[in-house]
Every structure is written in structure tokens, then in C-alpha cells.
Design an enzyme around this catalytic site. Sequence first.
Site, mmCIF file in Angstrom:
data_model
loop_
_atom_site.group_PDB
_atom_site.id
_atom_site.type_symbol
_atom_site.label_atom_id
_atom_site.label_comp_id
_atom_site.label_asym_id
_atom_site.label_seq_id
_atom_site.Cartn_x
_atom_site.Cartn_y
_atom_site.Cartn_z
ATOM 1 N N LYS A 6 44.880 5.035 20.656
ATOM 2 C CA LYS A 6 44.028 6.183 20.340
ATOM 3 C C LYS A 6 42.806 6.154 21.262
ATOM 4 O O LYS A 6 42.220 5.093 21.481
ATOM 5 C CB LYS A 6 43.594 6.108 18.870
ATOM 6 C CG LYS A 6 42.817 7.341 18.401
ATOM 7 C CD LYS A 6 42.492 7.278 16.902
ATOM 8 C CE LYS A 6 41.859 8.574 16.410
ATOM 9 N NZ LYS A 6 41.551 8.556 14.963
ATOM 10 N N SER A 11 43.151 12.571 12.160
ATOM 11 C CA SER A 11 42.742 12.789 13.523
ATOM 12 C C SER A 11 43.580 12.048 14.562
ATOM 13 O O SER A 11 43.547 12.412 15.739
ATOM 14 C CB SER A 11 41.273 12.370 13.677
ATOM 15 O OG SER A 11 41.133 10.966 13.517
ATOM 16 N N SER A 21 43.003 9.483 8.574
ATOM 17 C CA SER A 21 43.501 9.783 9.931
ATOM 18 C C SER A 21 44.667 8.957 10.428
ATOM 19 O O SER A 21 45.236 9.259 11.475
ATOM 20 C CB SER A 21 42.368 9.663 10.940
ATOM 21 O OG SER A 21 41.551 10.802 10.845
#
Length: 469
Positions: free
Chosen positions: A78, A153, A177
Site C-alpha cells: 500500500k 481505503s 480499510s
Amino acid sequence: MNLNSLTLKEAKKGLLSKDFSSVELTKACLGQIEKYDKEINSYITVCNEEALKQAELSDSKIKDGDDSPLLGIPIAVKDLYSTKGIRTTAASKVLENYIPQYDATAIAKIKNAGAVILGKANCDAWAHGSSGENSDFGPTKNPWNKNCVPGGSSSGSAASLASDMCIASTGTDTGGSIRLPASFCNIVGLKPTYGRVSRYGIVAMASSLDSIGHFTRTVEDNAMFLNVTAGKDVFDATTPYIAVPDYAKGIKNGIENLKIGVPKEYINSGMDPVLSDLFQNVLTEFESLGANIINVSLPHTEYAIACYYIIQPAEVSSNLARYDGIRYGNDRSYFGKEAKRRIILGTYTLSAGYYDAYYKKAMQVRTLIKKDFEDAFKNIDAIVAPVSPTLPWKLGEKVNDPLKMYLSDIFTVTANLAGIPGLSVPAGLVDGLPVGIQILGPQFSEEMLYRVGYAFEQKTKHYKEKPKL
Ligand code: GLN
């Protein structure tokens, strides 16, 4: 079977027995990215050359008998994790040219374990969002239906794994997320206990809620990955001196006679009826595995969203203050709408005169939410609950209605407020779209969550379903 769709366990076995090389495995993932990522948009940065170099190095280490846990395994990271020498944007234009000087502790551990870093995965800017659409680098699409959101997210980390562009990936979970995108993409995602994995070097969203975890195809893979990153870090004072067990060890022990609680507040509140039906089937599966299903109540659940959306923006407003254009990246005019909204909200609730009415009150409610779980866990071992009240929604559907978007976090924010772990596991498809369930447990009960998740996964095998790209 394509190399890029192997599980971590299978990939590791194949590498060690020299059925294929890390270069071949890495090329298979990079080839898949080349072929499909223009459309899915799960990566912000792809590290073609560096990845192949790392893969070559891994192959020579394997030849020398090295069997480090992630040796030669291609993973996506990420874009919130600082990676030395690799651009780290947090999906915001503020950091569009920022190249960190050091690795996050989790990255240092992952590298030390031999993993190949394929690239940096797309996400909502600063991890603010539930759909991936708040990225300044364009939305990520759900591989199961490209008109739908993949969940956020950690949108790119989940979509890239679901579309076979990596073998595992990393995420962060401040209010859902990891669990939400895992659920929307038919993969496994763990939000560990607060403090189990170091936050050092990971762009901070809301420091008292941020949890660092991983996405994998199977529960066992997830346990293998957490074995690498969990543990004390002197750079993060919130990581405790609690021994890290081998999370994969007891995973097959079964769940006979385990007491599994179902919170009534999670099944009544505005859930799509098809999802309620699916959830009832999930409970039947657990019963057939020998678990006892027990109804429980978490009475303060109804205040969780209000509480989270006061505490989290307060911490966001403080954490984003460092991006002043002097120390990092571009100036504050580069912040997007959602970051600005949260900075304004947070500054407001922390200001004199409003602090007691909002922030302090929310912190008191947070304590009650934590206590709800503590009380429940006196009588049960784990909780099973839905991850999301709805199926993955259409791109564009909620992005201009922040309140609607925030409500999609209704079942996930409670675990972050209480600091407890949650494991999202695939539970089937509805209208061709994935649905996940989450298994919650007391702090530091990851071993048990994996055991419960594994039993359900092996019985149902929903993880075997793959999207047609
Ligand atoms: N969707 C939640 C939010 O927008 C959670 C985000 C997260 O976990 N990073 O705040």
C-alpha cells in the site's frame, strides 16, 4: 495454473522445490499488471526493474539453501508504507514526488524475510475513504465488476491480489480499510490488534486507530505473513513486549465447542436483505463445524460511527499538520476535498469550547464501546459479524455524499475503537459480487481468529472463486 494465481504457501513450496524460479513468478505478476492494470488501476508505481533484480537475488539465495519465510514472493505494498528509494505518495498530490530515506519497520521486516516488492498500491488519499475513489491517482476498479468499487481505503492492495497481480499485499486499517476491500474482492484480510504490527514509517492517518495488516488468498497465507511483521519495535512505543506465536501452527485445530457470539446490533441495522440471508447460512456453517452460536449484545454500537467520525478527524487534523510544504512534498493547497473536510472537522472538534462537547464525549463513548466487547468476551470466544451492510456499490454512487460513504463503515469501526483484531474471510457471492464476514476476538487473539477463519474457509472454499478479468 498460472504462477501469479498461486497461494503464498504454494508459491513458497514451488520456489523451494525449484519447480519455478522467483524470476518466473515475478515476471508472471508483472505480466498480469501490464495486461490488466491500465483498467483496474491498482498500482500507483510499478517497480519492474527493481523487482526483477530482487527476484534474481532471491533465486541465488534459494540455491544457497536460504528458506526465509517470504523469499522470492512478489508482493504489493500500500502506498502508505515508506519504502526507501521508492516513491511513497499516500495517493495524494501533496506527496507525488516524495521519496523516503528509510523503510517502514514492516517493510524492513518484509525485505528481511526475502519478499520481492512489485510496486506501490493505489488507495484513498491518506487512507481516507471506503471506496478507493478518493485517490488523486484515479479510482481503482473492482476486478469482479469494473463498474463497482473494490472497497477502500486499501483498494489497490485488494484489487491487485484479486486480479492475480501479486501473491500477497499489505494494507492499513483505521476504520475498516483492510476488512472492507478484502470482503469486496473475495480475499482474506486481517486487521491485527492495535500495536501488534509497528506503525513506524507508515503515513499516519489516526494514530490511536491505525492498524497494519495484510491481504492474502487464504487464511493460512495470512498467518504466515503476520509471522513476519508482528512484534515489538523500539521505534513504535505502542507495540508491546508480547511474544509473537507461530500464527500458522494451531490453525488446523478446529472450532468444536467454541462459543461464537452474534451481536444483534450488527444484523438489525439496515442490512441488505440478501446479505442477511447469506449471513444466516454462514451461521449454519459454523454450527455444522461444532461451534455454539450465542446471541450477544454490544449496546453502544449505534454510537460507533458518530464516535469514530469525531476521534478520527481530530487525529487526522493533527497528523496532516506536518505536510506544510517545507518538510515534505508540496504545499497544503494540494490537499484534496476529503482531507480538507477532515482537517476542518477535526480542528473544529478540538477547538476550545467544542472540545468537551465533542472530542471528550467521543472518547468517553469509545471507552463504553471497548467495554461492550470486554463484557461480551467474558462469555464467548469470538464474534462473527458481517463486514459491510451492502454489496460493493457502483463507482460514483457515494463519492459526493460523504455521510452515505461514512455509513458503510458501520460494522468495521468498532474494532478499531476497541483496539481488537478482526479477520475478514470470503463468505460467498451475491449477484456475482463477493461478500465477506469478519471474525472478531479479544486483543491479541489472532491465533484463535485464524483457527476460526481457517475452519470456515476449508469448509466453504469460497476463496477458490475468481473474477473473470
Ligand atoms: N473508511 C474509513 C474512513 O474513511 C476507514 C479508513 C481506513 O480504515 N483507513 O475513515
